[in-house]
Design an enzyme around this catalytic site. Structure first.
Site, PDB file in Angstrom:
ATOM      1  N   MET A  55      -4.220  71.645  -1.320  1.00 52.50           N
ATOM      2  CA  MET A  55      -5.206  72.489  -1.901  1.00 52.50           C
ATOM      3  C   MET A  55      -6.068  71.806  -2.938  1.00 52.50           C
ATOM      4  SD  MET A  55      -3.282  73.137  -4.952  1.00 52.50           S
ATOM      5  CE  MET A  55      -1.768  72.859  -4.211  1.00 52.50           C
ATOM      6  N   PRO A  56      -5.681  70.679  -3.516  1.00 56.07           N
ATOM      7  CA  PRO A  56      -6.625  70.050  -4.432  1.00 56.07           C
ATOM      8  C   PRO A  56      -7.819  69.455  -3.687  1.00 56.07           C
ATOM      9  CG  PRO A  56      -4.407  69.342  -4.913  1.00 56.07           C
ATOM     10  CD  PRO A  56      -4.364  70.058  -3.599  1.00 56.07           C
ATOM     11  N   PHE A  57      -8.951  69.577  -4.303  1.00 60.19           N
ATOM     12  CA  PHE A  57     -10.170  68.934  -3.830  1.00 60.19           C
ATOM     13  C   PHE A  57     -10.572  67.958  -4.915  1.00 60.19           C
ATOM     14  CE2 PHE A  57     -14.943  69.217  -3.395  1.00 60.19           C
ATOM     15  CZ  PHE A  57     -15.003  68.383  -2.288  1.00 60.19           C
TER      16      PHE A  57
ATOM     17  N   THR B  76     -10.237  70.111  -8.325  1.00 60.50           N
ATOM     18  CA  THR B  76     -10.162  71.559  -8.219  1.00 60.50           C
ATOM     19  C   THR B  76      -8.833  71.869  -7.537  1.00 60.50           C
ATOM     20  OG1 THR B  76     -12.567  71.683  -7.990  1.00 60.50           O
ATOM     21  CG2 THR B  76     -11.305  73.629  -7.330  1.00 60.50           C
TER      22      THR B  76
END
Length: 127
Positions: free
Chosen positions: A1-3, A72
């Protein structure tokens, strides 16, 4: 899920940029409990004139090799985890790329889980 977005001065080799991305990815896996293969990164080089920052801030002095890392990710990590994460990135940056610890700037942007779609127009993490 991290960008992950990594921005740095133009001129580093492809191997350097790949290693930098891997340093961040390994720290996410090992320190802040990101799932395996959850790797989404954009690494962008810029002309020096396109990076605008002070020479120093809060006791740090920056060189032309300052690297901006913005991640993010889902909200929920503890302050202790975040501190360990920042340190891990800097330690690995120093040992693997011989970089200056002052030249790593990290910003975390925490969002709710429903703010992600990994494809097919589906909010995979939404409850």
């Amino acid at each position: 899920m991290p960008f992950v977005r990594i921005d740095l001065k133009r001129g580093k080799s492809a191997d350097y940029r790949k290693t930098l991305g891997e340093i961040v990815y390994r720290a996410m896996l090992d320190v802040i409990n990101v799932p395996q293969n959850d790797k989404f990164q954009i690494i962008t080089e810029h002309d020096r004139g396109d990076l605008n920052y002070a020479e120093s801030y809060l006791g740090n002095s920056y060189s032309d090799d300052l690297i901006f890392i913005q991640i993010t990710l889902n909200a929920g990590r503890t302050v202790e985890m975040k501190k360990a994460f920042y340190k891990r990135i800097v330690d690995d940056f120093q040992s693997q790329l011989q970089g200056r610890p002052d030249d790593i700037f990290v910003s975390l942007v925490e969002v709710a889980k429903e703010n992600w779609s990994f494809g097919n127009g589906i909010a995979q993490y939404a409850s």
